[in-house]
Design a protein around this motif. Sequence first.
Motif, PDB file in Angstrom:
ATOM      1  N   VAL A  37     -13.414  69.788   3.141  1.00 34.83           N
ATOM      2  CA  VAL A  37     -13.711  68.485   3.731  1.00 34.83           C
ATOM      3  C   VAL A  37     -14.995  68.562   4.556  1.00 34.83           C
ATOM      4  N   THR A  38     -15.927  67.637   4.311  1.00 38.05           N
ATOM      5  CA  THR A  38     -17.171  67.599   5.083  1.00 38.05           C
ATOM      6  C   THR A  38     -16.960  66.848   6.389  1.00 38.05           C
ATOM      7  N   VAL A  39     -17.762  67.207   7.391  1.00 38.09           N
ATOM      8  CA  VAL A  39     -17.664  66.577   8.705  1.00 38.09           C
ATOM      9  C   VAL A  39     -18.853  65.636   8.891  1.00 38.09           C
ATOM     10  N   PRO A  40     -18.713  64.617   9.746  1.00 37.01           N
ATOM     11  CA  PRO A  40     -19.799  63.628   9.914  1.00 37.01           C
ATOM     12  C   PRO A  40     -20.887  64.100  10.877  1.00 37.01           C
ATOM     13  N   PHE A  41     -21.306  65.341  10.717  1.00 37.22           N
ATOM     14  CA  PHE A  41     -22.330  65.913  11.578  1.00 37.22           C
ATOM     15  C   PHE A  41     -23.386  66.616  10.734  1.00 37.22           C
ATOM     16  N   ALA A  42     -24.575  66.731  11.296  1.00 37.42           N
ATOM     17  CA  ALA A  42     -25.641  67.542  10.706  1.00 37.42           C
ATOM     18  C   ALA A  42     -26.011  68.620  11.715  1.00 37.42           C
ATOM     19  N   ALA A  43     -26.447  69.756  11.220  1.00 37.87           N
ATOM     20  CA  ALA A  43     -26.847  70.863  12.089  1.00 37.87           C
ATOM     21  C   ALA A  43     -28.365  70.910  12.183  1.00 37.87           C
ATOM     22  N   LEU A  44     -28.864  71.009  13.410  1.00 38.97           N
ATOM     23  CA  LEU A  44     -30.296  71.171  13.650  1.00 38.97           C
ATOM     24  C   LEU A  44     -30.541  72.579  14.166  1.00 38.97           C
ATOM     25  N   GLY A  45     -31.625  73.194  13.708  1.00 36.35           N
ATOM     26  CA  GLY A  45     -31.931  74.543  14.154  1.00 36.35           C
ATOM     27  C   GLY A  45     -33.399  74.862  13.969  1.00 36.35           C
ATOM     28  N   PRO A  46     -33.810  76.067  14.356  1.00 36.44           N
ATOM     29  CA  PRO A  46     -35.212  76.464  14.200  1.00 36.44           C
ATOM     30  C   PRO A  46     -35.624  76.440  12.733  1.00 36.44           C
ATOM     31  N   GLY A  47     -36.771  75.837  12.457  1.00 34.57           N
ATOM     32  CA  GLY A  47     -37.301  75.804  11.100  1.00 34.57           C
ATOM     33  C   GLY A  47     -38.499  76.725  10.972  1.00 34.57           C
ATOM     34  N   PRO A  48     -39.140  76.730   9.819  1.00 28.92           N
ATOM     35  CA  PRO A  48     -40.322  77.574   9.623  1.00 28.92           C
ATOM     36  C   PRO A  48     -41.471  77.140  10.531  1.00 28.92           C
ATOM     37  N   THR A  96     -41.311  73.463  13.121  1.00 29.56           N
ATOM     38  CA  THR A  96     -40.455  72.493  12.441  1.00 29.56           C
ATOM     39  C   THR A  96     -39.000  72.691  12.859  1.00 29.56           C
ATOM     40  N   VAL A  97     -38.194  71.713  12.511  1.00 30.37           N
ATOM     41  CA  VAL A  97     -36.749  71.770  12.744  1.00 30.37           C
ATOM     42  C   VAL A  97     -36.047  71.798  11.394  1.00 30.37           C
ATOM     43  N   ALA A  98     -35.133  72.736  11.216  1.00 31.68           N
ATOM     44  CA  ALA A  98     -34.344  72.802   9.984  1.00 31.68           C
ATOM     45  C   ALA A  98     -33.122  71.899  10.129  1.00 31.68           C
ATOM     46  N   VAL A  99     -32.852  71.112   9.095  1.00 31.55           N
ATOM     47  CA  VAL A  99     -31.699  70.207   9.086  1.00 31.55           C
ATOM     48  C   VAL A  99     -30.759  70.642   7.969  1.00 31.55           C
ATOM     49  N   ARG A 100     -29.490  70.818   8.325  1.00 32.95           N
ATOM     50  CA  ARG A 100     -28.474  71.175   7.327  1.00 32.95           C
ATOM     51  C   ARG A 100     -27.413  70.084   7.312  1.00 32.95           C
ATOM     52  N   GLY A 110     -25.248  79.339  18.847  1.00 27.21           N
ATOM     53  CA  GLY A 110     -26.146  79.184  19.980  1.00 27.21           C
ATOM     54  C   GLY A 110     -27.575  78.873  19.586  1.00 27.21           C
ATOM     55  N   ARG A 111     -27.902  78.945  18.294  1.00 29.20           N
ATOM     56  CA  ARG A 111     -29.253  78.663  17.815  1.00 29.20           C
ATOM     57  C   ARG A 111     -29.348  77.291  17.162  1.00 29.20           C
ATOM     58  N   GLN A 112     -28.212  76.716  16.820  1.00 27.98           N
ATOM     59  CA  GLN A 112     -28.173  75.406  16.185  1.00 27.98           C
ATOM     60  C   GLN A 112     -27.375  74.436  17.045  1.00 27.98           C
ATOM     61  N   GLY A 113     -27.626  73.176  16.818  1.00 28.50           N
ATOM     62  CA  GLY A 113     -26.861  72.144  17.492  1.00 28.50           C
ATOM     63  C   GLY A 113     -26.342  71.148  16.476  1.00 28.50           C
ATOM     64  N   LEU A 114     -25.247  70.488  16.814  1.00 30.77           N
ATOM     65  CA  LEU A 114     -24.667  69.478  15.938  1.00 30.77           C
ATOM     66  C   LEU A 114     -24.962  68.092  16.493  1.00 30.77           C
TER      67      LEU A 114
END
Length: 341
Positions: free
Chosen positions: A25-36, A68-72, A87-91
Amino acid sequence: MNRRIATLVAALVPVVVLGVTGSVVTVPFAALGPGPTYNTLGDVDGVPVVQIDGTDVDPTAGHLNMTTVAVRDQLNLFEAIGFWASGRQGLVPREEVYPPDKSKEEVQEGNQADFEESESSAELAALHHLDLPVSLAVASVAEDGPAAGVLNVGDTLVSVGGSPVATASAVREVVSARAPGDSLDIEYVRDGTTQTSAVVLGARPDDASKGYLGVTPEEQPGVPFEVKFNLADVGGPSAGLMFSLAVVDKLSPGELSNGEFVAGTGTIDADGTVGPIGGIPYKLIAAREAGATTFLVPDANCGEALQNVPDGLRLVRVESLDSAVEALQAIGSGADAPSCS
């Protein structure tokens, strides 16, 4: 089935259900983290990130890295928990990244359009900083507007009401200072010939007390060389400042980075104004992990940056392209630069 087996089965059922649910089941959130990060003075796959053809370019070295910011997206429960715990990503709620009234493709197209606009603004800001020619062309003429039949798309504006104009904002200021019904002399160049025509102003649609010309001016490079930005698969406007600094560095003697590993972020307007961006905590992490020791922070992002700055990374506050160049020159000479503290 004896009681022991029944108890074991009863205990395992919730675990199995949780495992299946958490992995499917997917959750209604996206993860943001350090990008290239990309060095705007360097190459990607053998192609310069910022390429200038048709004029001499000063040899550059060092680092002026955009971040940049990586989005998952489409995370299952276990993935979301893992990103949060790292601790490196946020939701964030998915709708903050992908609004419900737009498809993912539409969001990506919008980000790409913002990126391309930032490239244009970065070039113009650099040319203004270096006092190189920038022309002001008519991009559109309102069909029933005051200038219809007088100005054409492609005309280069020279002066409005006797005031020289080099930016779109300068045109707006002159026209807005006049009243509807006033006549303004417009000096422009068409097909290599300078002409002057009078236009009677109309009323501005959003403020009937102010004059309205009915044209959209657009700044364009007036230099005999071409600036290209060769970075694909990156969206949004936040690379503007670092792109502009790279153009300045390549077209002026010396090195802006002065041996420092500099990274940064920020939107930029054609007049050189630096604006805030999102995802600053993740960009700081990405920069430090890439080796940066100095990070250029838009003034409006300083508060958030101070709360998330990694060890060993100096935050330099910038409000404009001019202030960013001055700050880097100060650092190179051993002087103090504006900080976020």
